[in-house]
Design a protein around this motif. Structure first.
Motif, mmCIF file in Angstrom:
data_model
loop_
_atom_site.group_PDB
_atom_site.id
_atom_site.type_symbol
_atom_site.label_atom_id
_atom_site.label_comp_id
_atom_site.label_asym_id
_atom_site.label_seq_id
_atom_site.Cartn_x
_atom_site.Cartn_y
_atom_site.Cartn_z
ATOM 1 N N ASN A 124 32.866 -57.582 -26.367
ATOM 2 C CA ASN A 124 32.600 -57.479 -27.805
ATOM 3 C C ASN A 124 33.088 -56.193 -28.449
ATOM 4 O O ASN A 124 33.277 -56.134 -29.654
ATOM 5 N N GLY A 159 32.272 -48.489 -44.271
ATOM 6 C CA GLY A 159 33.401 -49.302 -43.810
ATOM 7 C C GLY A 159 33.640 -50.484 -44.735
ATOM 8 O O GLY A 159 34.783 -50.834 -45.043
ATOM 9 N N PRO A 202 31.953 -59.277 -43.076
ATOM 10 C CA PRO A 202 31.835 -60.421 -42.156
ATOM 11 C C PRO A 202 30.463 -60.507 -41.495
ATOM 12 O O PRO A 202 30.090 -61.557 -40.997
ATOM 13 N N VAL A 203 29.743 -59.396 -41.499
ATOM 14 C CA VAL A 203 28.412 -59.398 -40.883
ATOM 15 C C VAL A 203 27.397 -58.908 -41.920
ATOM 16 O O VAL A 203 27.529 -57.810 -42.444
ATOM 17 N N ARG A 204 26.425 -59.723 -42.162
ATOM 18 C CA ARG A 204 25.393 -59.350 -43.125
ATOM 19 C C ARG A 204 24.065 -59.191 -42.433
ATOM 20 O O ARG A 204 23.736 -59.951 -41.523
ATOM 21 N N PHE A 205 23.281 -58.218 -42.881
ATOM 22 C CA PHE A 205 21.910 -58.121 -42.417
ATOM 23 C C PHE A 205 21.020 -58.496 -43.582
ATOM 24 O O PHE A 205 21.249 -58.062 -44.711
ATOM 25 N N ASP A 206 20.023 -59.299 -43.304
ATOM 26 C CA ASP A 206 19.059 -59.608 -44.345
ATOM 27 C C ASP A 206 17.802 -58.801 -44.105
ATOM 28 O O ASP A 206 17.288 -58.736 -42.983
ATOM 29 N N ARG A 218 34.973 -58.127 -32.175
ATOM 30 C CA ARG A 218 34.001 -58.427 -33.212
ATOM 31 C C ARG A 218 34.568 -57.975 -34.540
ATOM 32 O O ARG A 218 34.998 -56.849 -34.689
ATOM 33 N N ASP A 219 34.541 -58.864 -35.501
ATOM 34 C CA ASP A 219 35.019 -58.557 -36.831
ATOM 35 C C ASP A 219 33.896 -57.798 -37.520
ATOM 36 O O ASP A 219 32.860 -58.379 -37.847
ATOM 37 N N CYS A 220 34.104 -56.518 -37.740
ATOM 38 C CA CYS A 220 32.959 -55.664 -38.043
ATOM 39 C C CYS A 220 33.383 -54.444 -38.850
ATOM 40 O O CYS A 220 34.346 -53.765 -38.504
ATOM 41 N N THR A 221 32.652 -54.170 -39.913
ATOM 42 C CA THR A 221 33.026 -53.034 -40.753
ATOM 43 C C THR A 221 32.596 -51.696 -40.156
ATOM 44 O O THR A 221 33.065 -50.650 -40.594
ATOM 45 N N THR A 236 17.517 -59.050 -40.068
ATOM 46 C CA THR A 236 17.948 -60.274 -39.419
ATOM 47 C C THR A 236 19.451 -60.376 -39.588
ATOM 48 O O THR A 236 19.983 -60.047 -40.648
ATOM 49 N N LEU A 237 20.095 -60.823 -38.537
ATOM 50 C CA LEU A 237 21.544 -60.964 -38.601
ATOM 51 C C LEU A 237 21.909 -62.238 -39.345
ATOM 52 O O LEU A 237 21.338 -63.297 -39.108
ATOM 53 N N GLU A 238 22.851 -62.110 -40.263
ATOM 54 C CA GLU A 238 23.364 -63.288 -40.973
ATOM 55 C C GLU A 238 24.876 -63.305 -40.825
ATOM 56 O O GLU A 238 25.595 -63.015 -41.768
ATOM 57 N N SER A 239 25.349 -63.646 -39.645
ATOM 58 C CA SER A 239 26.796 -63.702 -39.435
ATOM 59 C C SER A 239 27.366 -64.830 -40.260
ATOM 60 O O SER A 239 26.793 -65.904 -40.307
ATOM 61 N N LYS A 240 28.454 -64.547 -40.899
ATOM 62 C CA LYS A 240 29.039 -65.663 -41.658
ATOM 63 C C LYS A 240 30.332 -66.136 -40.991
ATOM 64 O O LYS A 240 31.171 -65.367 -40.564
ATOM 65 N N ARG A 253 37.427 -51.688 -45.659
ATOM 66 C CA ARG A 253 37.753 -53.084 -45.867
ATOM 67 C C ARG A 253 37.299 -53.471 -47.265
ATOM 68 O O ARG A 253 36.272 -53.053 -47.722
#
Lengths: 147, 147
Positions: free
Chosen positions: A47, A102, A112-116, B11-14, B142-146, A107
């Motif tokens: 990863n 970032g 691409p990754v959101r935290f709620d 991992r596509d990640c900022t 909480t992770l919200e991967s899109k 970008r």
DNA sequence: TGCGGTCGGTTTGATTAACCAACTCACTAC
DNA sequence: GTAGTGAGTTGGTTAATCAAACCGACCGCA
């Protein structure tokens, strides 16, 4: 931010101390993976993209500095996994502020990754003064170097 | 470190995007110096301890990524200084959270550099949700991967 | 006119670290 | 007994790092 007197040697600075531990290309990505509960060597390697031998040295260094702990989860064959220590968990503000930066300054577009957040909204990290609670704005900080 | 190893970032990640720009040993120290209003090559080299040739490549990279700007302040002889752009200034939350972490988890004892907040107390960085204002605690994200 | 010093780098040459592919070892499952 | 997996090692190569020396264009002083 404040201004500092011109010193002649590298500064005595806890930012530099922090970077000595996690200021390389892979360490913070390792910590990120552990936040994502990916605890195994192979998962972390995959990863993060870190070469396996480099990963070995980074994991050892992070263990040495108390950021992560290595735990055996199988006797035979001997298998290990890594977990964040309290010090490692304390890195979340660093990762969250980096993530925001970032997203906003490297970008464009959607993250691409959101935290709620438990409040129901997307979590975007802000920084505040722990004493008064006010969100940080420009020119509110003064340097107080101690002699 | 300058070259990112051929798109090995699975991992596509900022966070990773941010680290591609400032995730090396010297870049954040350069930004720190600019926050301290040390704008000249020689000052930055001295205060960070970075070798001069490395500093040259880091400064160019940061200019390239829009974190800092290079400005001529003297015609003859040609002399240059560096300044933070808005993107560079936006790194203050990263530096402040790193500073706190370095202080609390790497170095013990007193922090050699203190910032005082306009509220009258020492500034210690906390992180909160920009939507609801609540300070971040464990298990609130909480992770919200899109996809 | 010459001398020392500053600034913003570049060059040199040696050291160190990163990288990749292939390999090991100790198993498990088929 | 063959294949696969997890957690690394090993070897060889390339690339980055570092300290120190060097450079060119000035400036101040005498």
């Amino acid at each position: 931010m404040p201004t500092a007197p011109a010193d002649k040697n590298p500064r005595d600075c806890t930012i530099a101390d922090a970077l000595d531990v996690v200021g390389d290309r892979w360490s913070l990505l390792v910590v990120r993976e552990l936040f994502y509960a990916q605890r195994r060597f192979t998962e972390i390697a995959r990863n993060t993209g870190a070469p396996r031998d480099i990963l070995t040295t980074r994991l050892r260094k992070l263990v040495e500095h108390g950021v992560i702990a290595r735990e055996q989860y199988s006797e035979r064959p001997a298998r290990y996994e890594y977990r964040l220590t309290p010090a490692g968990r304390a890195l979340s503000p660093v990762l969250l502020t980096l993530k925001r930066w970032g997203h906003e300054h490297v970008r464009g577009g959607a993250d691409p990754v959101r935290f709620d957040h438990s409040c129901g909204h997307e979590f975007v990290a802000g920084v505040h003064c722990t004493a008064c609670g006010d969100t940080l704005a420009n020119d509110q900080l003064t340097l107080e170097s101690k002699e």
